[in-house]
Write an enzyme that holds these catalytic residues in place. Sequence first.
Site, PDB file in Angstrom:
ATOM      1  CG  ASN A  54      24.961 -47.278   2.839  1.00 39.09           C
ATOM      2  OD1 ASN A  54      25.204 -46.159   3.296  1.00 39.09           O
ATOM      3  ND2 ASN A  54      25.875 -48.005   2.231  1.00 39.09           N
TER       4      ASN A  54
ATOM      5  CE  LYS B 212      31.759 -53.954   2.038  1.00 37.82           C
ATOM      6  NZ  LYS B 212      31.228 -55.329   1.998  1.00 37.82           N
TER       7      LYS B 212
ATOM      8  CB  ALA C  65      23.443 -51.298   8.878  1.00 39.43           C
ATOM      9  CG  ASN C  66      24.513 -55.340   5.488  1.00 46.34           C
ATOM     10  OD1 ASN C  66      23.351 -54.985   5.621  1.00 46.34           O
ATOM     11  ND2 ASN C  66      25.145 -55.281   4.324  1.00 46.34           N
TER      12      ASN C  66
ATOM     13  CG  ASN D 296      37.283 -59.945  -1.025  1.00 52.16           C
ATOM     14  OD1 ASN D 296      38.401 -59.621  -1.425  1.00 52.16           O
ATOM     15  ND2 ASN D 296      36.192 -59.250  -1.341  1.00 52.16           N
TER      16      ASN D 296
ATOM     17  N   GLY E 140      34.812 -67.148  -1.075  1.00 53.66           N
ATOM     18  CA  GLY E 140      33.603 -67.405  -1.842  1.00 53.66           C
ATOM     19  C   GLY E 140      33.290 -68.888  -1.919  1.00 53.66           C
TER      20      GLY E 140
ATOM     21  N   GLY F 104      35.460 -71.434   0.048  1.00 57.02           N
ATOM     22  CA  GLY F 104      35.500 -71.525   1.501  1.00 57.02           C
ATOM     23  C   GLY F 104      36.185 -70.352   2.170  1.00 57.02           C
TER      24      GLY F 104
ATOM     25  CG  ASP G 282      21.269 -60.763  -3.565  1.00 58.09           C
ATOM     26  OD1 ASP G 282      22.424 -60.366  -3.821  1.00 58.09           O
ATOM     27  OD2 ASP G 282      20.362 -60.013  -3.173  1.00 58.09           O
TER      28      ASP G 282
ATOM     29  CG  ASP H  54      28.664 -56.741   4.749  1.00 53.44           C
ATOM     30  OD1 ASP H  54      29.895 -56.647   4.616  1.00 53.44           O
ATOM     31  OD2 ASP H  54      27.852 -56.073   4.077  1.00 53.44           O
TER      32      ASP H  54
END
Length: 291
Positions: free
Chosen positions: A10, A39, A41-42, A179, A207, A210, A233, A239
């Site tokens: 993206n 996602k 590419a990351n 997640n 997050g 952990g 950020d 990713d």
Amino acid sequence: MTIWNLGSINADMIYTVPRLPAGGETLAATALRQFLGGKGANMSVAAARAGGHAAHIGAVGADGAWAKRRMTEYGVDTRHIAELGGATGHAIIAVEPSGENQILIWPGTNRTIPEDLIGTALTEAASGDILLIQNETNAQDIAARIGRDMGLKVAYAAAPFEAAAVQAVLPFLDILVLNAVEAEQLADATGTMPGDLPVAHVVITLGADGARHIDTVRGEDTSYPAVPVEAVDTTGAGDTFTGYLMAGLDRGMPMAQAIGLAMQAAALMVTREGTADVIPDLKDVQAALRG
């Protein structure tokens, strides 16, 4: 070994906002930046920066040659990225001062990847390689079946979450990355708790709390504390975690060590503004681990 990643590509348009907008609200952004993202590419960039050999399978439109060039510059094998007609995928991302974000995605060519491209790319794969997929492309179940039949380690990052998409690939998976919200959504949809899924390894990112690894074969459930940082950020952190995790496992690390590496990389990532272009290098992650 190689990490084969069937993934999205993206253009990420990141808007800095004073707060995330409420429904129906018009809100002026204070800054705009464009990054390479998606996602897929990351994760490919993260795996490459972690020292892995990442080969990306995907597609861009006539307007997306820049993204393919940039991925090549970052060390990703881009020979299996098709340049098609139509528009490259893009994301509109709003980020507030705390680092929390809100994302709107247009899939573009990410949903029109030719199935024969996937088969052709994977003819180069070898048993023991990793096949990584997410839910931002078409043909995930086809790729997962090919990967399983070839003896690849098949990993799925279940985002953006869609219960039917996860269930379609579950029979072929060795590793499932979710997640906390996605894990709860999957349990609600299937009536099955993460530890009872037919997948050898379930990794749940939490997050600020952990991460958690469930080894369903050994019946072990291990928690890992978060790396304390001040986030600016959170875009791309998950990713980055997944790409680093795959690279660590591909290099033969035990799961615990690979998760530790991935958590440190994600912690560094949330201190930076942007997506694929600012994913940390392995040397930076190792320096942070040494303290």
